[in-house]
Design a protein around this motif. Structure first.
Motif, PDB file in Angstrom:
ATOM      1  N   SER A 106      -5.734 -11.492  -3.042  1.00 17.09           N
ATOM      2  CA  SER A 106      -4.650 -10.522  -3.280  1.00 17.09           C
ATOM      3  C   SER A 106      -5.259  -9.170  -3.616  1.00 17.09           C
ATOM      4  CB  SER A 106      -3.733 -10.983  -4.417  1.00 17.09           C
ATOM      5  OG  SER A 106      -4.416 -10.965  -5.652  1.00 17.09           O
ATOM      6  N   VAL A 107      -4.486  -8.126  -3.327  1.00 18.29           N
ATOM      7  CA  VAL A 107      -4.911  -6.758  -3.619  1.00 18.29           C
ATOM      8  C   VAL A 107      -3.727  -6.049  -4.262  1.00 18.29           C
ATOM      9  CG1 VAL A 107      -5.745  -4.576  -2.661  1.00 18.29           C
ATOM     10  CG2 VAL A 107      -6.496  -6.734  -1.635  1.00 18.29           C
ATOM     11  N   SER A 108      -3.884  -5.619  -5.499  1.00 12.58           N
ATOM     12  CA  SER A 108      -2.808  -4.944  -6.229  1.00 12.58           C
ATOM     13  C   SER A 108      -2.631  -3.509  -5.758  1.00 12.58           C
ATOM     14  CB  SER A 108      -3.106  -4.938  -7.729  1.00 12.58           C
ATOM     15  OG  SER A 108      -3.239  -6.253  -8.210  1.00 12.58           O
ATOM     16  N   ASP A 109      -1.377  -3.046  -5.766  1.00 14.32           N
ATOM     17  CA  ASP A 109      -1.087  -1.658  -5.407  1.00 14.32           C
ATOM     18  C   ASP A 109      -1.816  -0.702  -6.334  1.00 14.32           C
ATOM     19  OD1 ASP A 109       0.576  -2.345  -3.322  1.00 14.32           O
ATOM     20  OD2 ASP A 109       2.413  -2.186  -4.507  1.00 14.32           O
ATOM     21  N   GLN A 110      -2.377   0.338  -5.769  1.00 14.87           N
ATOM     22  CA  GLN A 110      -3.074   1.407  -6.486  1.00 14.87           C
ATOM     23  C   GLN A 110      -4.311   0.932  -7.247  1.00 14.87           C
ATOM     24  OE1 GLN A 110      -2.237   4.634  -5.918  1.00 14.87           O
ATOM     25  NE2 GLN A 110      -0.848   3.654  -4.482  1.00 14.87           N
ATOM     26  N   SER A 111      -4.795  -0.265  -6.947  1.00 15.06           N
ATOM     27  CA  SER A 111      -6.005  -0.778  -7.599  1.00 15.06           C
ATOM     28  C   SER A 111      -7.242  -0.188  -6.929  1.00 15.06           C
ATOM     29  CB  SER A 111      -6.049  -2.305  -7.475  1.00 15.06           C
ATOM     30  OG  SER A 111      -6.223  -2.681  -6.109  1.00 15.06           O
ATOM     31  N   GLN A 129      -7.645  -1.739  -3.530  1.00 16.96           N
ATOM     32  CA  GLN A 129      -6.784  -1.183  -2.479  1.00 16.96           C
ATOM     33  C   GLN A 129      -7.301   0.188  -2.034  1.00 16.96           C
ATOM     34  OE1 GLN A 129      -2.808   0.431  -3.280  1.00 16.96           O
ATOM     35  NE2 GLN A 129      -2.044  -0.867  -1.617  1.00 16.96           N
ATOM     36  N   LYS A 130      -7.684   1.004  -3.000  1.00 18.09           N
ATOM     37  CA  LYS A 130      -8.198   2.335  -2.681  1.00 18.09           C
ATOM     38  C   LYS A 130      -9.476   2.262  -1.846  1.00 18.09           C
ATOM     39  CE  LYS A 130      -6.160   4.353  -6.826  1.00 18.09           C
ATOM     40  NZ  LYS A 130      -6.442   4.872  -8.181  1.00 18.09           N
ATOM     41  N   GLY A 132     -10.037  -0.001   0.355  1.00 18.28           N
ATOM     42  CA  GLY A 132      -9.702  -0.513   1.676  1.00 18.28           C
ATOM     43  C   GLY A 132      -9.838  -2.012   1.823  1.00 18.28           C
ATOM     44  N   GLN A 187      -8.807  -5.826   1.977  1.00 15.79           N
ATOM     45  CA  GLN A 187      -7.601  -6.473   2.476  1.00 15.79           C
ATOM     46  C   GLN A 187      -7.649  -7.958   2.148  1.00 15.79           C
ATOM     47  OE1 GLN A 187      -7.322  -5.704   6.694  1.00 15.79           O
ATOM     48  NE2 GLN A 187      -7.465  -3.496   6.426  1.00 15.79           N
TER      49      GLN A 187
END
Length: 89
Positions: free
Chosen positions: A19-24, A27-28, A30, A32
């Protein structure tokens, strides 16, 4: 072994991104879902727990290069260490 084959890895090693949290930072950078981190700050990663000690020794704002396997292809990414968000009780 089956999981390694399903992620198109040549050998059983690395840290699977589930999983990749928003604004983590992930995620920054890239990352996935389904990526497998095989190198982090120049250190070969055998399992997910190999990453935390490396991060713990770095200062906020430090950039870390990593290599991930994505759908059988090697991808180079860069992640910037950030402070953990404050948790309210």
């Amino acid at each position: 072994r089956y999981l390694a084959e399903s992620f198109k890895l040549k050998e059983v090693r690395g840290a699977l991104i589930s999983s990749v949290s928003d604004q983590s930072p992930a995620q920054k950078a890239g990352l996935q879902v389904g990526d497998v981190i095989v190198s982090f700050d120049g250190v070969e990663i055998h399992k997910a727990s190999d990453i935390s000690p490396i991060v713990g020794l770095k200062s906020i704002g430090t950039s870390i290069d990593m290599k991930v396997v994505r759908q059988g292809e090697m991808v180079n990414l860069s992640l910037t260490i950030e402070a953990l968000p404050q948790q309210s009780h």
